[in-house]
Design an enzyme around this catalytic site. Structure first.
Site, PDB file in Angstrom:
ATOM      1  N   LYS A  15       0.840  -1.205   0.000  1.00  0.00           N
ATOM      2  CA  LYS A  15       0.000   0.000   0.000  1.00  0.00           C
ATOM      3  C   LYS A  15       0.876   1.256   0.000  1.00  0.00           C
ATOM      4  O   LYS A  15       0.595   2.228  -0.709  1.00  0.00           O
ATOM      5  CB  LYS A  15      -0.945  -0.014   1.209  1.00  0.00           C
ATOM      6  CG  LYS A  15      -2.041  -1.073   1.067  1.00  0.00           C
ATOM      7  CD  LYS A  15      -2.849  -1.297   2.338  1.00  0.00           C
ATOM      8  CE  LYS A  15      -3.801  -2.474   2.139  1.00  0.00           C
ATOM      9  NZ  LYS A  15      -4.610  -2.785   3.327  1.00  0.00           N
ATOM     10  N   GLN A  69      -4.785  -1.598   9.515  1.00  0.00           N
ATOM     11  CA  GLN A  69      -4.585  -2.907   8.887  1.00  0.00           C
ATOM     12  C   GLN A  69      -5.068  -4.018   9.833  1.00  0.00           C
ATOM     13  O   GLN A  69      -4.606  -4.124  10.963  1.00  0.00           O
ATOM     14  CB  GLN A  69      -3.089  -3.101   8.553  1.00  0.00           C
ATOM     15  CG  GLN A  69      -2.800  -4.362   7.790  1.00  0.00           C
ATOM     16  CD  GLN A  69      -3.400  -4.378   6.383  1.00  0.00           C
ATOM     17  OE1 GLN A  69      -3.330  -3.388   5.656  1.00  0.00           O
ATOM     18  NE2 GLN A  69      -4.002  -5.473   5.996  1.00  0.00           N
ATOM     19  N   ASP A 111     -11.223   2.283   3.921  1.00  0.00           N
ATOM     20  CA  ASP A 111     -11.521   0.853   3.798  1.00  0.00           C
ATOM     21  C   ASP A 111     -13.029   0.616   3.716  1.00  0.00           C
ATOM     22  O   ASP A 111     -13.465  -0.485   3.382  1.00  0.00           O
ATOM     23  CB  ASP A 111     -10.971   0.076   5.017  1.00  0.00           C
ATOM     24  CG  ASP A 111      -9.603  -0.530   4.748  1.00  0.00           C
ATOM     25  OD1 ASP A 111      -9.245  -0.702   3.568  1.00  0.00           O
ATOM     26  OD2 ASP A 111      -8.903  -0.839   5.742  1.00  0.00           O
TER      27      ASP A 111
END
Ligand code: NAD
Length: 245
Positions: free
Chosen positions: A14, A58, A81
């Site tokens: 990422k 994460q 997200d």
């Protein structure tokens, strides 16, 4: 947070994508023993930082941390997200800014391949909050007739064999075999399973599936890179929503 080896790879990829397209990224590596309060304090700081457009935590988080509390702490306008309940609700209604990155990546693959979802039998195997459920909603928004299968589904093969578009998000290596697929079906493999230190395989047994599928995504190299591309897209959207650029 913590030492999950897969998370380290995902975060590194990422960061690389951010660098490639010119987005500043800031990594906060928190030790395993970090408390929930400390994580939420950091999230609040980032929520209030006008130079930050998007925030993601994460997953998975260490066991002593409540994942839901972390997701709920992220400002929905910075939730790239799209896991916050407000964004999940917006996906249900079809009026959304952010789409969870993996299902969004699958939809982009379908669109770019010129596949029309309208009226198609779409079967999603897996009902997780981050893949299966939002995936089924996105296919529904594109007028697919959607069946969601899971660990308690009876006669899975009959269901998968009826699919014009089959999405596998199970987390079991080579779980969907060629004999479970309809001739000519579009097969999208979300699974990422490490079966040896340097060997990743999907949830679909590629060699038998490719003999019957009309189109199929590989692992690695299919949905994975699309997930990261969609994260970048959501971040750009967040910058527009938050007017931070
Ligand atoms: P999960 O473990 O949260 O969910 C797995 C789902 O599979 C569950 O809903 C369960 O009901 C279903 N399932 C389990 N056994 C089954 C069976 N025997 N028959 C039918 N259904 C069964 O997993 P997840 O987070 O949704 O991830 C699924 C896979 O996708 C994993 O391999 C994960 O690594 C991968 N993944 C990939 C990306 C990407 O970017 N490509 C992103 C997220 C997850």
């Amino acid at each position: 947070m913590g030492e999950d080896p897969a998370s380290k790879v995902y975060v590194a990829n990422k960061k690389k994508a951010c660098e490639y397209i010119g987005i500043n990224s800031f990594e906060y590596k928190l030790p395993e023993e970090t408390t929930e309060e400390e994580v939420i304090e950091l999230i609040n700081k980032l929520n209030n930082d006008n130079t930050v457009s998007g925030i993601l935590c994460q997953l998975p988080v260490p066991k002593h941390i409540n994942e839901e509390a972390i997701i709920n702490a992220i400002d929905p306008k910075k939730d790239v997200d799209a896991f916050h309940p407000i964004n999940v609700g917006k996906i249900m209604t079809g009026n959304y800014d952010f789409v969870p990155c993996t299902p969004a990546g699958v939809m982009e693959l379908i669109k770019e391949s010129g596949i029309d979802v309208t009226g198609k039998e779409c079967v999603v195997v897996g009902r997780s909050n981050i893949v299966g459920k939002p995936m089924s909603m996105l296919l529904l928004h594109q007028n697919g007739t959607v069946t969601v299968c899971h660990s308690k589904t009876k006669d899975l093969k009959a269901k998968t064999k009826s699919a014009d578009i089959l999405v596998a998000a199970v987390g079991i290596p080579n779980f969907i075999t060629g004999d479970m697929i309809k001739e000519g079906a579009v097969v999208i493999d979300v699974g990422i399973n490490r079966i040896a230190p340097k060997t990743l395989v999907g949830d679909v047994e590629f060699d038998t599936a490719k003999e019957v599928a009309g189109a199929i995504t590989p692992v690695p190299g299919g949905v994975g890179p699309m997930t990261i591309a969609m994260l970048m897209k959501n971040t750009l959207k967040a910058a527009e929503v938050n007017k931070t650029v």
